[in-house]
Design an enzyme around this catalytic site. Structure first.
Site, short mmCIF file in Angstrom:
data_model
loop_
_atom_site.label_atom_id
_atom_site.label_comp_id
_atom_site.label_asym_id
_atom_site.label_seq_id
_atom_site.Cartn_x
_atom_site.Cartn_y
_atom_site.Cartn_z
N SER A 47 0.86 -1.18 0.00
CA SER A 47 0.00 0.00 0.00
C SER A 47 0.90 1.22 0.00
CB SER A 47 -0.85 0.04 1.27
OG SER A 47 -1.58 -1.13 1.39
N CYS A 95 -7.81 -1.50 6.67
CA CYS A 95 -6.65 -1.95 5.91
C CYS A 95 -5.75 -2.82 6.78
CB CYS A 95 -5.89 -0.73 5.41
SG CYS A 95 -4.58 -1.17 4.28
N ASP A 122 -9.20 -2.78 2.30
CA ASP A 122 -8.05 -3.15 1.46
C ASP A 122 -7.20 -4.06 2.33
OD1 ASP A 122 -6.37 -3.24 -0.66
OD2 ASP A 122 -5.35 -1.36 -0.22
N TRP A 172 -5.15 -7.95 3.11
CA TRP A 172 -4.35 -9.01 2.51
C TRP A 172 -3.98 -10.04 3.56
CZ3 TRP A 172 -2.43 -4.02 3.34
CH2 TRP A 172 -1.40 -3.91 4.27
P1 FAD Z 1 7.24 -14.29 0.58
O1 FAD Z 1 8.52 -14.85 0.12
O2 FAD Z 1 6.18 -14.03 -0.43
O3 FAD Z 1 6.72 -15.19 1.72
C1 FAD Z 1 5.45 -14.95 2.29
C2 FAD Z 1 4.80 -16.29 2.55
O4 FAD Z 1 5.38 -16.80 3.75
C3 FAD Z 1 3.31 -16.19 2.77
O5 FAD Z 1 2.70 -17.10 1.90
C4 FAD Z 1 3.11 -16.62 4.19
O6 FAD Z 1 2.01 -17.50 4.28
C5 FAD Z 1 4.37 -17.37 4.53
N1 FAD Z 1 4.71 -17.16 5.93
C6 FAD Z 1 4.94 -15.97 6.52
N2 FAD Z 1 5.22 -16.16 7.82
C7 FAD Z 1 5.14 -17.49 8.04
C8 FAD Z 1 5.30 -18.31 9.19
N3 FAD Z 1 5.61 -17.79 10.38
N4 FAD Z 1 5.14 -19.64 9.04
C9 FAD Z 1 4.84 -20.19 7.85
N5 FAD Z 1 4.66 -19.46 6.74
C10 FAD Z 1 4.80 -18.13 6.83
N6 FAD Z 1 2.96 -5.88 3.32
C11 FAD Z 1 3.54 -4.90 4.05
O7 FAD Z 1 4.49 -5.16 4.79
N7 FAD Z 1 3.12 -3.59 3.93
C12 FAD Z 1 2.09 -3.23 3.13
O8 FAD Z 1 1.74 -2.05 3.05
C13 FAD Z 1 1.46 -4.26 2.36
N8 FAD Z 1 0.43 -3.96 1.53
C14 FAD Z 1 -0.15 -4.95 0.80
C15 FAD Z 1 -1.22 -4.62 -0.03
C16 FAD Z 1 -1.83 -5.60 -0.80
C17 FAD Z 1 -2.98 -5.25 -1.70
C18 FAD Z 1 -1.34 -6.95 -0.73
C19 FAD Z 1 -1.98 -8.03 -1.55
C20 FAD Z 1 -0.31 -7.28 0.11
C21 FAD Z 1 0.31 -6.30 0.89
N9 FAD Z 1 1.38 -6.60 1.73
C22 FAD Z 1 1.95 -5.60 2.47
C23 FAD Z 1 1.99 -7.96 1.77
C24 FAD Z 1 3.13 -8.03 0.75
O9 FAD Z 1 2.62 -7.96 -0.57
C25 FAD Z 1 3.94 -9.34 0.83
O10 FAD Z 1 3.06 -10.43 0.78
C26 FAD Z 1 4.78 -9.44 2.07
O11 FAD Z 1 5.66 -8.34 2.16
C27 FAD Z 1 5.63 -10.73 2.07
O12 FAD Z 1 6.41 -10.76 0.92
P2 FAD Z 1 7.81 -11.50 0.84
O13 FAD Z 1 8.20 -11.62 -0.59
O14 FAD Z 1 8.80 -10.88 1.77
O15 FAD Z 1 7.48 -12.94 1.43
#
Ligand code: FAD
Ligand code: 2AM
Length: 533
Positions: free
Chosen positions: A320, A485, A530, A532
């Site tokens: 966001s 949100c 909004d 997620w």
């Molecule tokens: P990834 O490599 O994608 O890993 C995340 C995955 O790890 C998830 O599937 C989750 O289920 C899994 N996981 C996490 N913790 C654990 C656990 N303890 N045990 C087992 N599995 C676990 N994020 C923000 O920080 N700020 C925002 O403003 C924000 N806004 C968003 C807005 C929208 C519309 C959406 C859809 C998402 C938003 N997110 C936000 C989330 C963001 O998009 C990412 O999903 C998040 O940052 C994780 O991404 P990553 O690539 O670091 O982790």
């Protein structure tokens, strides 16, 4: 058919959905079935799939197999494997074909080496010169290589976690954005994981090649930008961290010399009860990536080009936008909490947040803006109630900046109520100083903070809503817009239930009247979520 956000189709299905909803084509003689990609933590679970399934039938098409509804909150892959297992014999029977599961292992792309010295893709999308000579419009297929101008920690020293405030310069791109929009960020994979695959499979990572679709009529000519090298593909284009998909396990099992290891990989990719149960724990719950699988099956040595063909594309992550174009048109801010956790002895790092975490100022990140539905009321004097615990606060920072801008211009600005929540005031209270400044400036008229771990019992934003229920109802009567949100799993539903309770108990409505009142709020965009997971 995927569903995202507030029951919306993904961008590349929007036109199709509009056509199915609004037009009346005659689909008699067409056979169809639908599998939906959804998530039960969201209110509008698999809405797109359900709409398509219903409309296809209404337009005269014949459903040859019942719709499957995948739930990403549980195990989407398993849902699909089960559905496909029953669907394949049905569809082949319908066409009078013979089912040949061996064909699943056949290659879709052929490898072609490219002579040294020719230019190749090193992380760009679409065009080789996309980053040196950027060309608008910028979107998911054509991200803009922005420059990081700020990257600071928002959590206190005592927090066990990290949350970063990051700003990206877009002045040269003239990217326009609105408060409430999302920023798409393309991460690159951890170089240690890329190196691990190179070591495990022992290939030359820097040879330049192309993968070309063997089906010349296919719209997708290459699985990712080509020509490129395996190192570049592993770094920028394929997902090497997510739990491995069953078809990948099946594909790589063919390259496994040890019979026990091969049988294990084959069982993992079989839709039998035993195979599905094993997949569910070993892959899904314990989150084993392709790197884990190759380490734990040392005789599995797939050709790297086949592995690259099998792995899914690395997806952009969305954040966001936490700034307002009125305050800073040339810079886009986000705040991201770093994903990191342990499963057994394995330390798992989220791809994008760990990529962003240490990005220094002046470094480059591919980004694009995705429009969202969440908007402030057009008239600045309409009161707003913002509910955003954790990083759910992000868009409201933009809202506050926007209203402050209007106030400075001398406009009549409505009340702003913020319900913020975090664990502890000294650990993860993000933007505390800024919030206090918004209060001092008279922009943020009501600030309620729910600290969940600062005392014996949990206090959440919905408890604060209930404590201030009369004020909430008064604001609603005055036409306030409500925004929620952040976490979709529990928070959004609990908040919605509390709002319904306020409408009933303070507003004096019956159960049905309260539900209808809420629906009206949604219809007139006076309630916008909004969220997620
Ligand atoms: P990834 O490599 O994608 O890993 C995340 C995955 O790890 C998830 O599937 C989750 O289920 C899994 N996981 C996490 N913790 C654990 C656990 N303890 N045990 C087992 N599995 C676990 N994020 C923000 O920080 N700020 C925002 O403003 C924000 N806004 C968003 C807005 C929208 C519309 C959406 C859809 C998402 C938003 N997110 C936000 C989330 C963001 O998009 C990412 O999903 C998040 O940052 C994780 O991404 P990553 O690539 O670091 O982790
Ligand atoms: P907790 O982690 O202590 O349970 C931001 O993540 C804040 O949201 C944290 O204080 C977190 O509390 C809280 N939170 C967790 N579950 C919630 C829920 N169902 N409703 C509202 N807030 C919640």
């Amino acid at each position: 058919m995927a569903t995202y956000g507030e029951g919306d189709p993904p961008d590349n299905a929007a036109l199709l959905c509009e056509f199915l909803r609004d037009e009346q084509p005659n689909f008699s003689g067409v056979w169809f079935t639908v599998f939906g990609l959804g998530n039960k933590t969201y209110e509008h679970f698999n809405e797109t799939a359900k709409m398509v399934d219903k409309r296809m039938e209404e337009l005269g098409a014949e459903r040859i197999f019942p719709m499957g509804l995948g739930d990403d909150d549980a195990n989407l892959e398993e849902d699909f494997m089960r559905w496909r297992e029953a669907f394949l014999p049905k569809v082949t029977g319908q066409f009078g074909w013979e089912l040949n599961t061996d064909a699943e292992g056949s290659r879709q792309y052929r490898l072609e080496w490219v002579e040294e010295g020719r230019p190749y893709f090193k992380g760009e999308f679409g065009r080789l010169t996309a980053y040196e000579r950027p060309r608008a419009p910028f979107d998911v297929k054509n991200p803009y290589l922005s420059t990081v101008t700020e990257n600071r920690e928002l959590h206190g020293d005592e927090s066990q976690r990290s949350c970063k405030h990051i700003e990206f310069d877009v002045s040269k791109a003239r990217i326009r954005y609105d408060t409430g929009d999302h920023l798409g960020v393309y991460p690159t994979n951890d170089s240690a994981l890329v190196e691990a695959i190179i070591q495990l499979l022992d290939f030359n990572p820097d040879n330049v090649f192309r993968l070309i679709n063997v089906d010349e009529d296919a719209t997708k000519r290459n699985p990712f930008p080509c020509p490129t090298t395996a190192r570049m593909a592993l770094t920028h284009y394929v997902d090497i961290c997510a739990p491995v998909k069953s078809h990948v396990l099946r594909g790589i099992s063919e390259y496994t010399s040890d019979e026990k290891e091969k049988a294990h990989l084959q069982l993992l990719s079989t839709a039998s009860e035993e195979g599905l149960a094993l997949y569910n724990t070993y892959i899904q719950k314990e989150r084993r990536s392709i790197v884990d699988i190759l380490k734990e099956h040392p005789s599995c040595k797939p050709d790297i080009d086949h592995l690259l063909e099998l792995l899914p594309r690395l997806q952009a992550r969305y954040y966001s936008i936490a700034s307002s174009p009125n305050k800073q048109p040339d810079k886009i801010a986000v705040c991201a909490v770093v994903t990191e956790y342990d499963i057994g002895s394995r330390h798992i790092k989220g791809v994008c947040t760990n990529f962003l975490r240490d990005k220094p100022v002046e470094s480059n990140v591919p980004i694009f803006v995705r429009k969202s539905q969440m908007r402030l009321p057009t008239r600045p004097n309409v009161p707003v109630i913002m509910i955003g615990p954790g990083t759910g606060f992000a868009p409201f920072r933009g809202f506050l900046q926007e209203r402050q801008h209007f106030k400075e211009l001398g406009k009549d600005v409505g009340a702003m109520h913020l319900y913020y929540g975090c664990r502890h005031p000294d650990h993860d209270y993000i933007y505390k100083d800024e919030l206090e400044a918004f209060v001092d400036a008279g922009v943020l008229t009501h600030l309620e903070c729910a600290f969940s771990r600062a005392q014996a019992e949990k206090v959440y934003v919905q408890n604060k809503l209930w404590q201030t229920k009369e004020r909430i109802w008064d604001a609603l009567v005055q036409g306030a817009h409500i925004y929620v949100c952040g976490d979709a799993r529990n928070m959004a539903r609990d908040v919605q239930n509390t709002l319904l309770r306020i409408i009933r108990e303070v507003g004096g409505k019956s159960e049905d009247e309260a539900v209808n009142y809420f629906k009206e709020l949604e219809k007139h965009k006076r309630y916008q979520a909004d969220v997620w997971s």
